[in-house]
Motif scaffolding. Structure first.
Motif, short mmCIF file in Angstrom:
data_model
loop_
_atom_site.label_atom_id
_atom_site.label_comp_id
_atom_site.label_asym_id
_atom_site.label_seq_id
_atom_site.Cartn_x
_atom_site.Cartn_y
_atom_site.Cartn_z
N HIS A 187 0.90 -1.08 -0.05
CA HIS A 187 0.15 0.07 0.00
C HIS A 187 0.86 1.27 0.05
O HIS A 187 0.57 2.19 -0.90
CB HIS A 187 -0.94 0.15 1.11
CG HIS A 187 -1.98 -0.64 1.09
ND1 HIS A 187 -3.10 -0.27 0.12
CD2 HIS A 187 -2.59 -1.85 1.37
CE1 HIS A 187 -4.16 -1.34 0.42
NE2 HIS A 187 -3.93 -2.20 1.26
N PHE A 188 1.78 1.15 0.91
CA PHE A 188 2.70 2.46 0.94
C PHE A 188 3.79 2.60 -0.15
O PHE A 188 3.74 3.72 -0.85
CB PHE A 188 3.67 2.38 2.25
CG PHE A 188 3.03 2.45 3.61
CD1 PHE A 188 3.67 2.26 4.64
CD2 PHE A 188 1.63 3.08 3.64
CE1 PHE A 188 3.09 2.35 5.94
CE2 PHE A 188 1.05 3.09 4.92
CZ PHE A 188 1.63 2.76 6.03
N PHE A 236 1.21 3.74 -3.17
CA PHE A 236 0.65 5.20 -3.15
C PHE A 236 1.74 6.17 -3.76
O PHE A 236 1.14 6.96 -4.27
CB PHE A 236 0.59 5.50 -1.65
CG PHE A 236 -0.13 6.73 -1.44
CD1 PHE A 236 0.37 7.69 -1.33
CD2 PHE A 236 -1.69 6.88 -1.43
CE1 PHE A 236 -0.14 9.22 -1.08
CE2 PHE A 236 -2.27 7.74 -1.32
CZ PHE A 236 -1.51 9.15 -0.95
N PHE A 288 -3.84 9.44 -8.17
CA PHE A 288 -3.68 9.22 -6.71
C PHE A 288 -4.61 8.11 -6.06
O PHE A 288 -4.56 7.49 -5.32
CB PHE A 288 -3.82 10.29 -5.93
CG PHE A 288 -2.30 11.15 -5.68
CD1 PHE A 288 -2.11 12.28 -6.66
CD2 PHE A 288 -1.38 10.58 -4.67
CE1 PHE A 288 -0.89 12.87 -6.28
CE2 PHE A 288 -0.26 11.21 -4.45
CZ PHE A 288 0.05 12.52 -5.33
N LEU A 289 -5.71 7.81 -6.90
CA LEU A 289 -6.71 7.18 -6.53
C LEU A 289 -6.61 5.40 -6.86
O LEU A 289 -7.69 4.81 -6.53
CB LEU A 289 -8.18 7.66 -7.14
CG LEU A 289 -8.27 9.13 -6.97
CD1 LEU A 289 -9.74 9.56 -7.49
CD2 LEU A 289 -8.41 9.59 -5.40
N TRP A 316 -3.97 3.13 -6.65
CA TRP A 316 -2.74 2.38 -6.41
C TRP A 316 -2.81 0.93 -6.11
O TRP A 316 -2.10 0.17 -6.66
CB TRP A 316 -1.92 2.93 -5.38
CG TRP A 316 -2.13 2.97 -3.81
CD1 TRP A 316 -2.25 1.65 -3.32
CD2 TRP A 316 -3.34 3.44 -3.18
NE1 TRP A 316 -2.86 1.69 -2.06
CE2 TRP A 316 -3.65 2.92 -1.91
CE3 TRP A 316 -3.97 4.85 -3.55
CZ2 TRP A 316 -4.42 3.71 -0.98
CZ3 TRP A 316 -4.83 5.29 -2.46
CH2 TRP A 316 -4.95 4.60 -1.31
N ALA A 343 -11.89 -3.21 -1.70
CA ALA A 343 -10.85 -2.77 -2.17
C ALA A 343 -10.43 -2.90 -3.73
O ALA A 343 -10.23 -2.02 -4.52
CB ALA A 343 -9.66 -2.95 -1.27
N ILE A 374 -12.95 -1.32 -5.84
CA ILE A 374 -12.99 0.16 -5.99
C ILE A 374 -11.80 0.60 -6.71
O ILE A 374 -11.89 1.44 -7.90
CB ILE A 374 -12.97 0.84 -4.75
CG1 ILE A 374 -14.22 0.57 -3.73
CG2 ILE A 374 -12.64 2.14 -4.84
CD1 ILE A 374 -14.30 1.06 -2.55
N PHE A 375 -10.49 0.08 -6.52
CA PHE A 375 -9.20 0.30 -7.41
C PHE A 375 -9.66 0.09 -8.74
O PHE A 375 -9.29 0.74 -9.72
CB PHE A 375 -8.29 -0.48 -6.58
CG PHE A 375 -7.67 0.37 -5.51
CD1 PHE A 375 -7.71 -0.25 -4.27
CD2 PHE A 375 -7.21 1.54 -5.52
CE1 PHE A 375 -7.13 0.35 -3.15
CE2 PHE A 375 -6.84 2.26 -4.27
CZ PHE A 375 -6.65 1.51 -3.08
#
Lengths: 533, 92, 197
Positions: free
Chosen positions: A244-245, A248, A295-296, A298, A311, A314-315
């Motif tokens: 995630h990090f 992002f 940005f939305l 990742w 998740a 949505i992604f």
């Protein structure tokens, strides 16, 4: 006194000599040139590792290198190309050179910070090179848990990447404030060159996203050195949290790569079509939209990592939207070309190549964004082909367009057009032969990051390697052309392309102070095909 | 360039007093068991304190819209990274 | 001189506004830097509520509160220092910034006491997720405090050399903004780590 008459000795910003005039310079043009040299070296180094990979992939068995060595090569190829070449090259290289010129300013708003950012970049790459004593074999994505456990010098490399990130942040910060504050009198936002809109959007991404990956590498180092357990399941941590990090930042960073290149394309197309850019505002705002949407999404790198179904959904859904502002640009460029007086000098060849290859790369994105197909294609050569078409077919071609276009302004010399076109042809052919085959074997199931593969994939791999040889030759011809241009290129006039942006209204090479007098801007710089141009 | 500083000291001292008071409140509140509300209350109080610091000590009050934009836009991205991660980690 | 400086650089209003935008942009990067840590905090707190409850009791609430008051006071002294120089009182500026540095030193001493106490009890960054978060968050914050002391000290040195007046105090205000941000982060760290278990 006209700008041309004030040109004087004709060496412009290159007048002052000696290493100190470069090492301690506050001139954005020199800082940009230093970045260009550095990133070029890393491009060639990264390319060398690629050729080692392609050599190994000639045969299904691991013939020349151990598996570990192969893992090191693809890690270094990826990490060097991404962190040391493609992210800094256009923004810190061409961007530094051009932004004040495009704005009608004498320099960026924080020149000393600019120099600091260059030396931090140098420190970063020295530390990264230092980490080569125990080279990385994790892939450029450094996923935990392996990156937390491997014997490689991960902590050292993490620190190096952190420094590179700091450099990127400071550059972005400088550009944002410069664009806000140093536009020439009369230059409203809507009279800026589109390259600046692209750079502005890019800088926002750099400022917002890079800190996240910076702290992520810090946490990875802490995991190895202090036993911190954020990513370690045995301590209650979550390896997917690293992803995630990491993503992002690393997803938005692909827009750091592409937006400046798109900005270059927006500059080159009108000049060589002798037509105003079609849809200026749409192109300008689409840069911001791409940065925002970028940005939305990742999580689309993590569909097979075990994220929650919501998740994933949505992604995946959001991923498709980034195609919209991208398409806006493509259609506007094509509309600009339509009924233009098109000529095919080398900058234009590369700009047109960008559009073609980026469309291919971009259209293969949705296949990866759709979960159903992603499951099949993730970590296959389809992905490798997708990002090489977008990053190399896109950004690198845009970069080459920019180098050819602004070579006269940076050096005061002209390149040999014939050699440039020969290089272009070899690059175009070599690129497609190298990478198109990867779509094919990817769909058929060949995984990436493997030194060995099933024999049924060999034909395409051999073809791909032949393509990479052609590509390499093309790049070497291009490099040779640049060297010859530097040494004995014809003297360049102030405005060889008859362009309307401000950098072309001064002498070549650009004068040290950029403008004798700060220009008054009355109009946008795309009035081609009228009496002005 | 110089902002009005008549009564500036008074404002700063008032804000300081407010911050101290809120610190006392938040410490005291932490001894009361409100279950999940403890975190909510703590964050709310922290946000009031943060707003005081930002508005008065950092002079946001009276700044241009541009500066406000620079100050607030990062908060959107902060929310994004937290929520985007939670959508995954909380619902697995 | 290499690197021509535009006339605009010498326009003090533009320079001040530009510096301000620059600092706020830098603070934006800091929001995201700490943001990743706050994200990790949220993820793990929701995952291990009992662990957080049990472990946070081991933190010294009193020392945490003391440090909160110390930082808030240091923000006050910075604000008063800037106010002083805006009114031409450069000596007062020196006094206030000196006080700020002293308070920052107190903060670090308290943290040193806290950390030593934890180490003494065998609580290290690798002990469990709560303490990983505690050390990483307060540690990275602490590094920012140290850096802050450095830049505050630099301002103090320049102030003693008579660099600042009501006509020019841009670096003072910019360093002030950074220091308030350091205080801001702690305003959130304190309740999240020490209070709300």
């Amino acid at each position: 006194m006209s700008e041309a008459a004030a040109a004087g000795t004709g060496r412009g910003y290159l007048e002052e000599r000696g290493w100190r005039s470069w090492a301690y310079t506050l001139d954005h043009k020199r800082i940009g040139v230093m970045y260009l040299w550095a990133t070029t070296v890393f491009f060639l180094l990264g390319g060398l590792f690629a050729m080692l990979l392609r050599l190994e992939l000639l045969s299904p068995q691991a013939k020349y290198f151990s598996h570990h060595a192969y893992n090191v090569f693809f890690t270094l190829h990826g990490a060097m190309m991404i962190f040391l070449f493609i992210i800094p090259a256009i923004p810190s290289g061409l961007g530094n050179f051009l932004i004040p010129l495009h704005l009608g300013a004498r320099d960026v708003v924080f020149p000393r910070l600019n120099l600091a950012s260059f030396w931090i970049f140098v420190a970063g790459f020295l530390v990264i090179i230092g980490s080569l004593v125990a080279p990385m074999d994790t892939g450029w994505t450094f996923y935990t848990p392996y990156s937390a456990k491997t014997g490689a010098a991960v902590a050292t490399l993490s620190f190096g990447v952190f420094l590179i990130g700091m450099s990127s942040i400071l550059t972005g910060l400088n550009f944002i404030v410069t664009i806000h504050k140093l536009r020439a009198p009369g230059m409203t936002w809507n009279r800026m060159p589109l390259f600046l809109w692209g750079m502005y959007a890019t800088s926002i991404i750099q400022v917002v996203a890079t800190p996240v990956v910076g702290v992520t590498f810090l946490l990875l180092a802490a995991e190895r050195l202090l036993g911190v357990g954020f990513f370690d399941p045995s301590k209650g941590g979550d390896p997917v949290l690293f992803q995630h990090f990491f993503w992002f930042y690393s997803h938005p960073v692909v827009y750091v790569m592409i937006l400046p290149a798109m900005g270059i394309v927006s500059e080159v197309i009108p000049v060589f079509s002798r037509k105003p850019i079609f849809g200026y505002k749409a192109i300008a705002y689409s840069s911001l939209a791409i940065a925002f949407i970028g940005f939305l999404v990742w999580g689309h790198h993590m569909f097979t990592s075990g994220m929650s179904p919501l998740a994933n959904a949505i992604f995946s859904f959001l991923t498709f939207f980034v195609a919209v502002p991208t398409a806006v640009k493509v259609f506007n460029w094509i509309a600009t070309l339509y009924r233009g007086s098109i000529t095919f000098e080398s900058p234009m060849l590369y700009a047109l190549t960008f559009i073609f290859l980026f469309i291919v790369g971009g259209l293969t994105g949705p296949f990866l964004g759709a979960m159903a197909t992603n499951v099949q294609l993730h970590d296959t050569y389809f992905v490798v082909a997708h990002f090489h078409y977008t990053m190399m077919g896109g950004t690198v071609m845009g970069f080459f367009a920019g180098l050819h276009y602004w070579f006269p302004k940076m050096t005061g010399k002209m390149l040999d057009e014939k050699r440039a076109r020969l290089a272009w042809a070899l690059i175009f052919i070599g690129f497609n032969v190298t990478f198109f085959t990867m779509f094919i074997v990817g769909v058929r199931g060949m995984p990436r990051r493997y030194a060995e593969y099933l024999p049924k994939f060999q034909t395409e791999n051999v073809i791909s390697t032949i393509g990479s040889a052609i590509l390499t030759i093309g790049i070497l011809v291009m490099a040779w052309n640049f060297v010859q241009g530097l040494r004995k290129g014809a003297k360049a006039p102030g405005n060889p392309w008859r362009s309307l942006t401000l950098e072309w209204q001064v002498a070549s090479p650009a004068p040290t102070e950029n403008f004798h007098e700060i220009p008054q801007v009355a109009d946008w710089p795309y009035g081609y095909g009228t009496r002005k141009a | 360039m110089a902002h009005g500083s008549r009564g500036g000291t008074a404002v700063y001292l008032a804000v300081f007093a407010g911050l101290l008071a809120l610190t006392v409140v938040t410490v005291l509140a932490s001894y009361v068991d409100m279950g999940l509300m403890n975190v909510v209350v703590a964050l709310l109080i922290a946000s009031v304190k943060a707003s005081l610091v930002a508005l008065f000590f950092m002079h946001l009050k009276g700044e241009s819209r541009l500066v406000w934009g620079f100050a607030l836009v990062p908060l959107f991205f902060l929310a994004l990274i937290i929520l985007g991660t939670l959508v995954d980690t909380q619902l697995r | 001189m290499s690197g021509g400086h535009s006339a605009e650089h010498h326009d003090p209003v533009v320079a001040f506004e530009a510096a301000k935008l620059g600092v706020w942009t830098f603070l934006a990067t800091e929001v995201l830097l700490f943001g990743a840590l706050f994200t990790a905090y949220t993820v793990f707190r929701l995952k291990f509520p009992e662990l957080f409850h049990a472990e946070h009791e081991k933190l010294n609430r009193v020392l945490g509160a003391v440090n909160t008051v110390v930082l808030i006071t240091s923000s006050l002294t910075v604000a008063l220092g800037i106010d002083a120089v805006k009114r031409g009182k450069a000596r007062l500026l020196q006094w206030y910034f000196g006080a700020t540095i002293a308070l920052a030193g107190v903060f670090l001493c308290v943290k040193y006491v806290e950390y030593s106490e934890k180490f003494h009890h065998g609580l290290f960054p690798g002990t469990n997720i709560f303490f990983s978060l505690y050390y990483m968050m307060t540690g990275i914050h602490g590094i920012h405090v140290i850096a802050g002391m450095g830049v505050l000290g630099y301002i103090l040195v320049l102030a003693r050399r008579g660099r600042f007046s009501e006509a020019y105090y841009t670096p003072v205000e910019m360093v002030g903004l950074y220091w308030h941000f350091v205080d801001l982060v702690w305003i959130y760290l304190f309740p999240l780590l020490y209070l709300a278990g």
